[in-house]
Design a protein around this motif. Structure first.
Motif, PDB file in Angstrom:
ATOM      1  N   LYS A 123     -16.211   6.262   7.572  1.00  0.00           N
ATOM      2  CA  LYS A 123     -15.263   5.339   8.209  1.00  0.00           C
ATOM      3  C   LYS A 123     -15.084   4.073   7.365  1.00  0.00           C
ATOM      4  O   LYS A 123     -13.974   3.561   7.230  1.00  0.00           O
ATOM      5  N   LYS A 124     -16.184   3.578   6.804  1.00  0.00           N
ATOM      6  CA  LYS A 124     -16.104   2.390   5.948  1.00  0.00           C
ATOM      7  C   LYS A 124     -15.295   2.702   4.692  1.00  0.00           C
ATOM      8  O   LYS A 124     -14.517   1.876   4.217  1.00  0.00           O
ATOM      9  N   LEU A 125     -15.452   3.902   4.171  1.00  0.00           N
ATOM     10  CA  LEU A 125     -14.686   4.329   3.008  1.00  0.00           C
ATOM     11  C   LEU A 125     -13.196   4.437   3.340  1.00  0.00           C
ATOM     12  O   LEU A 125     -12.334   4.035   2.549  1.00  0.00           O
ATOM     13  N   ALA A 126     -12.880   4.951   4.530  1.00  0.00           N
ATOM     14  CA  ALA A 126     -11.485   5.027   4.972  1.00  0.00           C
ATOM     15  C   ALA A 126     -10.886   3.627   5.100  1.00  0.00           C
ATOM     16  O   ALA A 126      -9.728   3.397   4.728  1.00  0.00           O
ATOM     17  N   ALA A 127     -11.674   2.682   5.599  1.00  0.00           N
ATOM     18  CA  ALA A 127     -11.196   1.302   5.712  1.00  0.00           C
ATOM     19  C   ALA A 127     -10.935   0.705   4.327  1.00  0.00           C
ATOM     20  O   ALA A 127      -9.951  -0.025   4.132  1.00  0.00           O
ATOM     21  N   ALA A 128     -11.779   1.023   3.361  1.00  0.00           N
ATOM     22  CA  ALA A 128     -11.573   0.539   1.990  1.00  0.00           C
ATOM     23  C   ALA A 128     -10.274   1.107   1.412  1.00  0.00           C
ATOM     24  O   ALA A 128      -9.525   0.399   0.731  1.00  0.00           O
ATOM     25  N   GLU A 129     -10.000   2.371   1.700  1.00  0.00           N
ATOM     26  CA  GLU A 129      -8.751   2.980   1.231  1.00  0.00           C
ATOM     27  C   GLU A 129      -7.537   2.335   1.908  1.00  0.00           C
ATOM     28  O   GLU A 129      -6.506   2.127   1.272  1.00  0.00           O
ATOM     29  N   ARG A 130      -7.648   2.007   3.193  1.00  0.00           N
ATOM     30  CA  ARG A 130      -6.547   1.322   3.883  1.00  0.00           C
ATOM     31  C   ARG A 130      -6.283  -0.044   3.247  1.00  0.00           C
ATOM     32  O   ARG A 130      -5.136  -0.435   3.052  1.00  0.00           O
ATOM     33  N   ARG A 131      -7.368  -0.772   2.943  1.00  0.00           N
ATOM     34  CA  ARG A 131      -7.215  -2.081   2.289  1.00  0.00           C
ATOM     35  C   ARG A 131      -6.553  -1.915   0.921  1.00  0.00           C
ATOM     36  O   ARG A 131      -5.703  -2.720   0.534  1.00  0.00           O
ATOM     37  N   ARG A 132      -6.934  -0.867   0.210  1.00  0.00           N
ATOM     38  CA  ARG A 132      -6.344  -0.613  -1.106  1.00  0.00           C
ATOM     39  C   ARG A 132      -4.855  -0.302  -0.969  1.00  0.00           C
ATOM     40  O   ARG A 132      -4.030  -0.833  -1.714  1.00  0.00           O
ATOM     41  N   ALA A 133      -4.498   0.530  -0.009  1.00  0.00           N
ATOM     42  CA  ALA A 133      -3.087   0.859   0.215  1.00  0.00           C
ATOM     43  C   ALA A 133      -2.299  -0.400   0.564  1.00  0.00           C
ATOM     44  O   ALA A 133      -1.195  -0.624   0.045  1.00  0.00           O
ATOM     45  N   ASP A 134      -2.858  -1.230   1.435  1.00  0.00           N
ATOM     46  CA  ASP A 134      -2.179  -2.469   1.830  1.00  0.00           C
ATOM     47  C   ASP A 134      -2.019  -3.421   0.652  1.00  0.00           C
ATOM     48  O   ASP A 134      -0.967  -4.045   0.481  1.00  0.00           O
ATOM     49  N   ALA A 135      -3.051  -3.553  -0.167  1.00  0.00           N
ATOM     50  CA  ALA A 135      -2.991  -4.458  -1.319  1.00  0.00           C
ATOM     51  C   ALA A 135      -1.926  -4.000  -2.319  1.00  0.00           C
ATOM     52  O   ALA A 135      -1.152  -4.821  -2.824  1.00  0.00           O
ATOM     53  N   HIS A 136      -1.865  -2.711  -2.583  1.00  0.00           N
ATOM     54  CA  HIS A 136      -0.871  -2.201  -3.530  1.00  0.00           C
ATOM     55  C   HIS A 136       0.537  -2.331  -2.945  1.00  0.00           C
ATOM     56  O   HIS A 136       1.480  -2.666  -3.670  1.00  0.00           O
ATOM     57  N   ALA A 137       0.680  -2.071  -1.663  1.00  0.00           N
ATOM     58  CA  ALA A 137       1.998  -2.211  -1.036  1.00  0.00           C
ATOM     59  C   ALA A 137       2.459  -3.669  -1.054  1.00  0.00           C
ATOM     60  O   ALA A 137       3.643  -3.946  -1.277  1.00  0.00           O
ATOM     61  N   GLU A 138       1.550  -4.600  -0.851  1.00  0.00           N
ATOM     62  CA  GLU A 138       1.905  -6.018  -0.895  1.00  0.00           C
ATOM     63  C   GLU A 138       2.314  -6.438  -2.306  1.00  0.00           C
ATOM     64  O   GLU A 138       3.228  -7.233  -2.488  1.00  0.00           O
ATOM     65  N   ALA A 139       1.654  -5.881  -3.307  1.00  0.00           N
ATOM     66  CA  ALA A 139       1.977  -6.211  -4.697  1.00  0.00           C
ATOM     67  C   ALA A 139       3.367  -5.715  -5.092  1.00  0.00           C
ATOM     68  O   ALA A 139       3.969  -6.239  -6.030  1.00  0.00           O
ATOM     69  N   LEU A 140       3.888  -4.744  -4.372  1.00  0.00           N
ATOM     70  CA  LEU A 140       5.228  -4.225  -4.654  1.00  0.00           C
ATOM     71  C   LEU A 140       6.296  -5.314  -4.561  1.00  0.00           C
ATOM     72  O   LEU A 140       7.308  -5.265  -5.258  1.00  0.00           O
ATOM     73  N   LEU A 141       6.066  -6.294  -3.716  1.00  0.00           N
ATOM     74  CA  LEU A 141       7.070  -7.327  -3.473  1.00  0.00           C
ATOM     75  C   LEU A 141       7.389  -8.147  -4.712  1.00  0.00           C
ATOM     76  O   LEU A 141       8.506  -8.645  -4.854  1.00  0.00           O
ATOM     77  N   THR A 142       6.436  -8.299  -5.608  1.00  0.00           N
ATOM     78  CA  THR A 142       6.648  -9.134  -6.781  1.00  0.00           C
ATOM     79  C   THR A 142       6.624  -8.352  -8.090  1.00  0.00           C
ATOM     80  O   THR A 142       6.812  -8.953  -9.148  1.00  0.00           O
ATOM     81  N   ALA A 143       6.422  -7.063  -8.028  1.00  0.00           N
ATOM     82  CA  ALA A 143       6.311  -6.255  -9.247  1.00  0.00           C
ATOM     83  C   ALA A 143       7.676  -5.897  -9.810  1.00  0.00           C
ATOM     84  O   ALA A 143       8.659  -5.758  -9.073  1.00  0.00           O
ATOM     85  N   GLU A 144       7.706  -5.753 -11.126  1.00  0.00           N
ATOM     86  CA  GLU A 144       8.906  -5.249 -11.798  1.00  0.00           C
ATOM     87  C   GLU A 144       9.045  -3.767 -11.444  1.00  0.00           C
ATOM     88  O   GLU A 144       8.069  -3.124 -11.049  1.00  0.00           O
TER      89      GLU A 144
END
Length: 174
Positions: A123-144
């Motif tokens: 479950k902790k590993l799944a939460a880490a993957e969710r955080r990773r997905a959220d972080a990458h999705a947030e970075a999309l806003l400013t990425a080329e």
């Protein structure tokens, strides 16, 4: 494994559709600044911004990879099931590090102790993957666009990993 309402094929199809939508959204005219809101970046600023985004994304992926390593070490029975996901995260880290320059090999802090309970560790590993997905999705806003496509793909994969790990946690004995 027990059958759920959602099949792996369905989850991967949905992920592919999301990634395709993100890719098509990132496509447009060759002029990088056309249709973008905000200040126009110089080439040097764009390069620095991309390196910073890649470094942060690679650090997030490396931290998740450390979570996988600790979970597999603490619970050897899970190691075989986690191996394909861990391999994918390692490849994501390499892809994101490719243009990050010398800061491409960030040393993430130790993610902390792993639960003695295998189910809680997954479950902790799944939460880490969710955080990773959220972080990458947030970075999309400013990425080329090119980096945005990569981030969208990696974010979609992380979301699928989170789903698969959540299902694995349901099947894992405490």
């Amino acid at each position: 494994m027990r059958r759920t309402g959602t099949t792996r094929r369905g989850a991967l199809t949905a992920t592919g559709a999301l990634a395709l939508g993100a890719v098509l959204t990132g496509c447009g005219d060759d002029d990088k600044n056309q249709g973008r809101s905000g200040p126009v970046r110089t080439e040097a600023e764009a390069v620095r911004a991309e390196k910073a985004l890649r470094t942060a994304a690679a650090r997030t992926a490396a931290l998740t990879l450390a979570h996988y390593d600790l979970a597999a070490e603490a619970h050897p029975a899970l190691a075989e099931g986690l191996a394909p996901l861990r391999t994918a995260v390692r490849e994501h880290t390499k892809a994101l590090s490719a243009g990050a320059g010398k800061a491409a090999a960030p040393a993430p802090p130790a993610p902390g102790p792993v639960s003695a309970d295998a189910k809680a560790a997954v479950k902790k590993l799944a939460a880490a993957e969710r955080r990773r997905a959220d972080a990458h999705a947030e970075a999309l806003l400013t990425a080329e666009p090119e980096l945005a496509r990569l981030l969208a793909s990696v974010a979609a994969a992380a979301a699928v990993h989170a789903y698969l790990l959540t299902e694995l946690a349901k099947e894992t004995a405490s």
